[in-house]
Design a protein around this motif. Structure first.
Motif, PDB file in Angstrom:
ATOM      1  N   PRO A   1      24.339  64.088  36.299  1.00 53.22           N
ATOM      2  CA  PRO A   1      24.873  62.723  36.220  1.00 53.22           C
ATOM      3  C   PRO A   1      24.601  62.063  34.869  1.00 53.22           C
ATOM      4  N   LEU A   2      25.595  61.373  34.353  1.00 51.78           N
ATOM      5  CA  LEU A   2      25.432  60.575  33.145  1.00 51.78           C
ATOM      6  C   LEU A   2      25.046  59.168  33.602  1.00 51.78           C
ATOM      7  N   PHE A   3      23.753  58.846  33.513  1.00 52.23           N
ATOM      8  CA  PHE A   3      23.243  57.599  34.084  1.00 52.23           C
ATOM      9  C   PHE A   3      23.799  56.360  33.384  1.00 52.23           C
ATOM     10  N   ASN A   4      24.226  56.507  32.114  1.00 47.58           N
ATOM     11  CA  ASN A   4      24.765  55.357  31.395  1.00 47.58           C
ATOM     12  C   ASN A   4      26.108  54.899  31.946  1.00 47.58           C
ATOM     13  N   ASP A   5      26.832  55.806  32.580  1.00 46.42           N
ATOM     14  CA  ASP A   5      28.174  55.482  33.064  1.00 46.42           C
ATOM     15  C   ASP A   5      28.162  55.369  34.576  1.00 46.42           C
ATOM     16  N   GLN A   6      28.872  54.386  35.104  1.00 46.28           N
ATOM     17  CA  GLN A   6      28.929  54.286  36.552  1.00 46.28           C
ATOM     18  C   GLN A   6      30.269  53.773  37.045  1.00 46.28           C
ATOM     19  N   LEU A   7      30.646  54.318  38.191  1.00 50.28           N
ATOM     20  CA  LEU A   7      31.789  53.854  38.961  1.00 50.28           C
ATOM     21  C   LEU A   7      31.227  53.048  40.117  1.00 50.28           C
ATOM     22  N   GLU A   8      31.693  51.810  40.276  1.00 52.61           N
ATOM     23  CA  GLU A   8      31.188  50.939  41.332  1.00 52.61           C
ATOM     24  C   GLU A   8      32.243  50.788  42.427  1.00 52.61           C
ATOM     25  N   LEU A   9      31.852  51.139  43.649  1.00 53.22           N
ATOM     26  CA  LEU A   9      32.725  50.970  44.811  1.00 53.22           C
ATOM     27  C   LEU A   9      32.214  49.780  45.614  1.00 53.22           C
ATOM     28  N   TYR A  10      33.056  48.793  45.846  1.00 54.43           N
ATOM     29  CA  TYR A  10      32.646  47.582  46.553  1.00 54.43           C
ATOM     30  C   TYR A  10      33.112  47.642  48.004  1.00 54.43           C
ATOM     31  N   TYR A  11      32.211  47.284  48.904  1.00 56.95           N
ATOM     32  CA  TYR A  11      32.550  47.363  50.321  1.00 56.95           C
ATOM     33  C   TYR A  11      32.401  46.009  51.009  1.00 56.95           C
ATOM     34  N   SER A  12      33.156  45.869  52.084  1.00 56.27           N
ATOM     35  CA  SER A  12      33.122  44.661  52.903  1.00 56.27           C
ATOM     36  C   SER A  12      33.533  45.052  54.319  1.00 56.27           C
ATOM     37  N   GLU A  13      32.775  44.561  55.308  1.00 52.80           N
ATOM     38  CA  GLU A  13      33.060  44.853  56.713  1.00 52.80           C
ATOM     39  C   GLU A  13      33.240  46.354  56.941  1.00 52.80           C
ATOM     40  N   GLN A  14      32.306  47.137  56.370  1.00 49.61           N
ATOM     41  CA  GLN A  14      32.233  48.577  56.566  1.00 49.61           C
ATOM     42  C   GLN A  14      33.423  49.345  55.992  1.00 49.61           C
ATOM     43  N   LYS A  15      34.116  48.728  55.042  1.00 51.34           N
ATOM     44  CA  LYS A  15      35.211  49.422  54.362  1.00 51.34           C
ATOM     45  C   LYS A  15      35.083  49.250  52.854  1.00 51.34           C
ATOM     46  N   ILE A  16      35.346  50.318  52.110  1.00 53.73           N
ATOM     47  CA  ILE A  16      35.403  50.242  50.651  1.00 53.73           C
ATOM     48  C   ILE A  16      36.754  49.630  50.289  1.00 53.73           C
ATOM     49  N   VAL A  17      36.708  48.492  49.579  1.00 51.42           N
ATOM     50  CA  VAL A  17      37.934  47.722  49.358  1.00 51.42           C
ATOM     51  C   VAL A  17      38.373  47.673  47.893  1.00 51.42           C
ATOM     52  N   SER A  18      37.451  47.899  46.952  1.00 52.25           N
ATOM     53  CA  SER A  18      37.813  47.814  45.535  1.00 52.25           C
ATOM     54  C   SER A  18      36.821  48.608  44.697  1.00 52.25           C
ATOM     55  N   TYR A  19      37.119  48.732  43.415  1.00 53.71           N
ATOM     56  CA  TYR A  19      36.236  49.495  42.523  1.00 53.71           C
ATOM     57  C   TYR A  19      36.325  48.977  41.092  1.00 53.71           C
ATOM     58  N   ARG A  20      35.328  49.354  40.309  1.00 47.64           N
ATOM     59  CA  ARG A  20      35.350  49.116  38.861  1.00 47.64           C
ATOM     60  C   ARG A  20      34.985  50.424  38.176  1.00 47.64           C
ATOM     61  N   GLN A  21      35.700  50.733  37.114  1.00 47.03           N
ATOM     62  CA  GLN A  21      35.529  52.018  36.453  1.00 47.03           C
ATOM     63  C   GLN A  21      35.985  51.927  35.007  1.00 47.03           C
ATOM     64  N   SER A  22      35.305  52.667  34.147  1.00 43.48           N
ATOM     65  CA  SER A  22      35.800  52.918  32.796  1.00 43.48           C
ATOM     66  C   SER A  22      35.659  54.409  32.536  1.00 43.48           C
ATOM     67  N   LEU A  23      36.765  55.069  32.278  1.00 47.43           N
ATOM     68  CA  LEU A  23      36.745  56.517  32.078  1.00 47.43           C
ATOM     69  C   LEU A  23      36.038  56.878  30.773  1.00 47.43           C
ATOM     70  N   VAL A  24      35.281  57.967  30.820  1.00 45.47           N
ATOM     71  CA  VAL A  24      34.585  58.439  29.629  1.00 45.47           C
ATOM     72  C   VAL A  24      35.087  59.822  29.250  1.00 45.47           C
TER      73      VAL A  24
END
Length: 267
Positions: free
Chosen positions: A154-177
């Motif tokens: 894993p490249l710890f400096n980079d991360q993909l964030e998955l956001y959840y609400s009411e037990q469902k993943i609803v959105s994300y944030r990402q920057s491709l490397v």
């Protein structure tokens, strides 16, 4: 039908299945034993220092010492994290623990999703302040994933964030490397995790701390330039939330606390 013969066939089939499952369990246990160390395997001086400082070890100590090079990487968009993107089809949050099922569910919605690995240590419920900062409406928390170097580290400096609400993943944030080897950079055998732990115990980790996770990946200080450099590093996560990165080649230590996301490097 010859029921006696059929019964014998079933008995032999179950015996064979039990033998296969028993062998698999034995192989898994043996592999785990071969790849992890425990407190008793540490040098006497390290054990003594941990006992004197009441430092607890709550996880296995990896025994691997691969030869790895430093790498260069840059963000395709020029930003270390993108803006929130709403998923076309929300997916069940429980899939985060199911590997390929999650890839099947999100692979067509998130670019390069198959080359990320879930990081339970960085994933959390979010405070109101954090939600305001990331501007993700309705989210209760996030799962964090890291892009993988060579499909493994894993490249710890980079991360993909998955956001959840009411037990469902609803959105994300990402920057491709984009990751590339550095010119003239040679693979070097890295410092053992036990050696990195000794360095932290001797000079860095506060008394009374508990170490809950040790993981090998890539990490580097981030500078104001297009291209960044990351080196193989051991990441130590404390129950307090503090994170220590020990560079696997030089032994330099970087400290990240929950209140200091930039980190401070110490030789």
């Amino acid at each position: 039908m010859d029921w006696g013969r059929a019964k014998n066939v079933l008995i032999y089939a179950f015996l064979l299945l039990n033998l296969v499952l028993g062998y698999q369990l034995w192989a898994d246990v043996r592999e785990q034993a071969d790849t992890n160390l425990d407190f008793a395997s540490l040098a006497d001086s390290t054990q003594k220092a941990m006992e004197e400082k009441s430092i607890q070890l709550l996880c296995p100590i990896p025994s691997m010492t691969p030869a790895l090079p430093k790498i260069s990487y840059h963000y395709v968009s020029g930003e270390s994290i993108g803006k929130p993107v709403t998923l076309n089809k929300p997916v069940e949050s429980k899939l985060i623990f199911m590997g390929t099922d999650l890839v099947d569910a999100l692979g067509d919605q998130i670019p390069e999703f198959g080359n990320y690995r879930y990081d339970p240590q960085a994933s959390q419920e979010m405070t109101d302040a954090e939600l305001e900062r990331v501007k993700v409406a309705g989210a209760a928390g996030r799962f964090v994933m890291h892009t993988l170097v060579d499909g493994k580290w894993p490249l710890f400096n980079d991360q993909l964030e998955l956001y959840y609400s009411e037990q469902k993943i609803v959105s994300y944030r990402q920057s491709l490397v984009e990751i590339a080897p550095m010119e003239d950079e040679q693979e070097q055998k890295i410092l053992p995790a036990s050696g990195a732990l000794k360095r932290l115990v001797d000079a860095f980790i506060p008394e009374g701390s508990s170490i809950k996770d040790i993981q090998l990946g890539y990490y580097g200080q981030v500078f104001n330039s297009e291209s960044q450099v990351a080196a193989p590093s051991w990441r130590f996560t404390l129950e307090s939330g503090e994170i220590y990165y020990v560079q696997g080649i030089s032994g330099d230590v970087t400290v990240n606390s929950p209140r200091d996301e930039e980190g401070k490097e110490q030789g």
